[in-house]
Scaffold this active site. Structure first.
Site, PDB file in Angstrom:
ATOM      1  N   ASP A 289      -8.300 -18.756  -9.969  1.00 18.69           N
ATOM      2  CA  ASP A 289      -9.078 -19.881 -10.457  1.00 18.69           C
ATOM      3  C   ASP A 289     -10.356 -19.899  -9.603  1.00 18.69           C
ATOM      4  OD1 ASP A 289     -10.071 -22.089 -11.700  1.00 18.69           O
ATOM      5  OD2 ASP A 289      -8.296 -23.334 -11.411  1.00 18.69           O
TER       6      ASP A 289
HETATM    7  C1  BGC Z   1     -10.749 -24.766 -13.499  1.00 19.82           C
HETATM    8  C2  BGC Z   1     -10.333 -23.675 -14.468  1.00 19.82           C
HETATM    9  C3  BGC Z   1     -11.539 -23.131 -15.168  1.00 19.82           C
HETATM   10  C4  BGC Z   1     -12.520 -22.620 -14.134  1.00 19.82           C
HETATM   11  C5  BGC Z   1     -13.773 -22.033 -14.740  1.00 19.82           C
HETATM   12  C6  BGC Z   1     -11.879 -24.313 -12.585  1.00 19.82           C
HETATM   13  O1  BGC Z   1     -12.422 -25.399 -11.891  1.00 19.82           O
HETATM   14  O2  BGC Z   1      -9.648 -25.175 -12.735  1.00 19.82           O
HETATM   15  O3  BGC Z   1      -9.406 -24.173 -15.374  1.00 19.82           O
HETATM   16  O4  BGC Z   1     -11.178 -22.121 -16.058  1.00 19.82           O
HETATM   17  O5  BGC Z   1     -12.909 -23.701 -13.300  1.00 19.82           O
HETATM   18  O6  BGC Z   1     -14.584 -22.999 -15.272  1.00 19.82           O
END
Ligand code: BGC
Length: 777
Positions: A289
């Protein structure tokens, strides 16, 4: 002695010598297909390999310095391929390796609607219904169709991988991102995720199931240690992912922010290597993530292939680790190989000619129908449907300003949201024009006063309900046929919800509800409450004020029309709850252990985005959601699986159709529409297993199916199947999924608390359904 190319590379790499000097025909080597991958890996320099496993960084205008770690200075001037996409990988043009573009997310393609240097048009994407609504459909075919529409849109916008579906378990109603997730139940979650993945990937675009795993809250999410038993992990928190891998075969998995039992998931070989790759035979890549975990070397050693969004310090650390041996060339090559395998499947590699012109109209039609079908009718004392041209008084801010989806990365920049008032007029209803004008004025005034969004993620504060005066309500109650009051809730990434004024209704909402209910009931008129919410709320204390309650969830950009379709009866709602609505927050099995606590002396090191070191203990163990309520006999407001229809159904007794001792167990049941409107029924098969000393939920969902639209009197026979792993529980002592001998009740339920009929199956001796390799710690 046998050796392979990556072994032959390890010595020069360790010495810091660039590898391509070994390749004779280095100028001719290009990524062309699967077979070319080993040659391409052999031709890559260490720097190139490291660049491939670290993404191209993230720049967000307006963030104070020091919040996001800087990317590689070399990337600074490379223009974005798709503005607003969440991230991308490095291209290596000399080897024919394309850059892969990744965009959020669960409710559609999240890209920027406006582009510098392009004032000719906006770039909007469809706002699909949130995952919780999709799960309420219990309809995998429908969800695959949604996935297809999403995948096609991604393809037409130049995206290679969609960062969704989100599929963490809704452990507690206050989870800030519950709307992005499907359910409190792992079986429903796993099958819904698989269905959407199949749809997306049928368009040649990858999906990313996220966040792997046990990421069930937002509180201090990047420094949170989730303490959970191996059994609860296996049966509840990993099981959905296991099913999604098996039945969806996603191209990518996103590891989560949190630690499990002390280890960051992105740094956990047990989770990513042994379980995901070893036990589940997963073939795709794992990405972090965004900014997740702290140690890039541990991440690559755990086979977390791709560090997203990637930053300079990571690539430097990886190069140093190659030199000092803490990262072997072989391990790096294995991670790189995974990314190249992803690359050759991608639209970018295939040079797909996207035109930035997705079929938004086609998607809107799918969204409208899917949302209407999946809404859950919680209560209906002869109040719905109301045929147009009925006269309806619309109350509540969200009747005029619908919430299509949640906030944060799960939000989509859509062209429009259809509000309920407009949709009702369109559908031929008569509204009160004065009320409509007054709400429009009030909402405009309140919106103008709202604080500017701060930080990376923010959910706008709710607009309080204005109270129309008693005379006005009485006048409306006299001349309108019915009242609709919409209650709205919003939440999203970065914070969890609260009990006061969120899970519970606010005082201004209660006052409005009471005033409208009294006036309309005094005139023998019906009151309908529409819940435009992303997560479970309390209903028990106020539901008697309403004659009907329609749970519309956050239904996507066509939401107003979908609600109007159900109100009119054009669509007979066939949604069933994918999460329990408890009587009170204290009844929630995890209430005492949510969201955990900050650890003494911890710090965010000056970066609020990181949060503080914290821990949460999943003390309720496997008794999550209905497993807890049913086993402990706690009454609920609306149980898991619950939902009414405008018609009624009857069931035959379930029949076990497979021969004794053969697996999967096949069960058949015939459903008859006994009412007078066409409709669809969801068949839920629960299994009540023999008691064990360790304790077991009284019943668990093991299969489900949905009928086609049955005309009045129409019948359909559905086949369901349950395999040995579905019947098993996870025995920590044996480190195995075990089917205990004894009597298994196969129960047909209209919900988790109401068994209609059942069939018994005796299992004479223990079956080990699967042995596992490791514990997660
Ligand atoms: C989130 C993810 C997301 C990623 C990209 C993160 O803050 O937890 O779910 O895909 O950002 O935007």
């Amino acid at each position: 002695m046998k050796y392979n190319i990556s072994q032959c590379l390890s010595i020069p790499v360790l010495l810091g010598i660039t590898v391509n000097t070994m390749a004779q025909d280095k100028n001719n080597i290009r990524l062309t297909d699967k077979q070319s991958i080993p040659r391409v890996v052999a031709a890559m320099t260490a720097e190139e390999k490291v660049s491939l496993v670290t993404g191209m960084g993230l720049r967000i205008e307006g963030l104070p310095p020091g919040i996001l770690p800087p990317g590689d200075p070399k990337d600074a001037n490379i223009p974005e391929k798709v503005p607003g996409a969440a991230g991308r990988t490095h291209a290596i043009p000399r080897l024919g390796i394309p850059s892969i573009t990744l965009s959020d997310g669960p409710a559609g393609v999240r890209i920027a609607p406006f582009r510098n240097n392009d004032t000719t048009r906006p770039y909007y994407a469809t706002g699909f219904p949130v995952a919780t609504l999709l799960a309420s459909s219990w309809d995998t075919a429908l969800v695959t169709q949604i996935g297809k529409a999403m995948g096609k849109e991604a393809l037409e916008y130049g995206i290679d991988v969609i960062l969704g579906p989100g599929m963490n378990i809704q452990r507690n109603p206050l989870g800030g991102r519950n709307f992005e997730y499907f359910s409190e139940d792992p079986l429903l979650t796993g099958h819904m995720a698989a269905a959407i993945v199949r749809g997306v990937q049928s368009m040649g675009v990858g999906a990313s199931i996220k966040h792997f795993a046990a990421n069930n809250q937002e509180f201090n999410r990047m420094q949170l240690n989730t303490i959970v038993s191996q059994r609860a992990l296996r049966e509840i928190y990993l099981r959905g992912f296991q099913l999604a891998v098996k039945y969806g075969q996603p191209w990518t998995v996103m590891s989560s922010y949190n630690k499990i039992n002390g280890v960051y998931t992105s740094e956990s070989p047990a989770l990513l290597k042994n379980i995901l790759r070893g036990e589940w035979k997963y073939k795709g890549i794992v990405m972090t993530d965004w900014f997740g975990g702290t140690d890039p070397v541990k991440q690559l050693n755990a086979y977390n292939n791709l560090l997203m969004p990637g930053f300079y310090a990571q690539s430097q650390a990886l190069l140093a680790a190659l030199k000092d041996g803490s990262l072997s060339a072989q391990t790096l090559d294995a991670n790189v190989t995974g990314i190249l395998q992803l690359a050759i499947q991608s639209p970018a590699f295939k040079k797909y000619k996207y035109a930035d012109k997705p079929d938004l109209t086609g998607s809107a039609a799918i969204v409208r129908r899917a949302a209407a079908e999946s809404m859950v009718l919680l209560k209906n004392d002869s109040a719905l449907p109301i045929a147009p041209p009925g006269k309806v008084a619309l109350f509540g801010v969200t009747s005029y300003k619908l919430i299509a989806g949640g906030t944060g990365s799960g939000d989509v920049n859509k062209a429009y949201v259809t509000d309920l008032d407009k949709a009702m007029l369109q559908g031929g209803y008569v509204l009160d024009a004065g009320l409509q004008t007054e709400y429009a004025r009030y909402i405009a005034e309140q919106t103008a006063q709202q604080p500017k969004p701060t930080g990376l993620f923010s959910t706008p504060p709710p607009i309080p309900e204005q109270q129309p005066d008693t005379d006005a309500i009485n006048r409306l109650a006299k001349y309108m046929d019915a009242a609709i009051i919409t209650i709205g809730r919003n939440a999203g990434e970065g914070s969890d919800r609260k009990v006061e004024d969120d899970f519970l209704l606010r005082e201004d909402e209660r006052t409005l509800l009471k005033a409208v209910s009294e006036a309309f009931h005094a005139n023998n008129k019906k009151v309908i409450v529409v819940l435009n919410i992303g997560g479970v709320i309390e209903t028990a204390s106020w539901r008697s004020l309403a004659d009907a309650i329609l749970l519309a969830w956050q239904p996507g950009q066509e939401g107003g029309s979908s609600i109007a379709d159900v109100i009119s009866g054009n669509v007979n709602p066939s949604g069933r709850l994918a999460a329990t609505f408890p009587m009170a927050y204290q009844d929630v099995p995890s209430a005492a252990d949510f969201p955990g606590k900050e650890l003494p002396g911890g710090s965010d090191n000056g970066n609020p985005l990181m949060g503080k070191p914290s821990e949460v203990r999943y003390a309720e163990d496997v008794y999550v959601g209905y497993r807890g309520y049913t086993t402990r006999n706690i009454a609920t407001a609306y149980p898991f699986g619950y939902g009414l229809s405008y018609t009624t159904f009857s069931y035959s007794r379930p029949r076990i159709a497979s021969a004794p001792g053969t697996y999967p167990v096949r069960i058949s049941v015939t459903v008859t529409n006994t009412g007078n409107r066409p409709g669809r029924e969801v068949v839920q098969l629960y299994v009540s297993a023999p008691a064990i000393a360790q304790g077991r939920p009284v019943r668990e969902l093991k299969a489900f199916a949905k009928t086609a639209i049955l005309p009045p009197g129409g019948k359909e026979t559905l086949q369901l199947s349950v395999n040995t792993q579905d019947l098993a529980w996870f025995d920590e002592a044996k480190m195995a999924w075990v089917v205990t001998p004894g009597n298994y009740k196969f129960e047909l339920g209209s919900n988790a608390a109401a068994v209609i009929s059942s069939a018994d199956l005796k299992i004479p001796k223990e079956i080990i359904a699967e042995k596992v390799s490791v514990s997660v710690k």
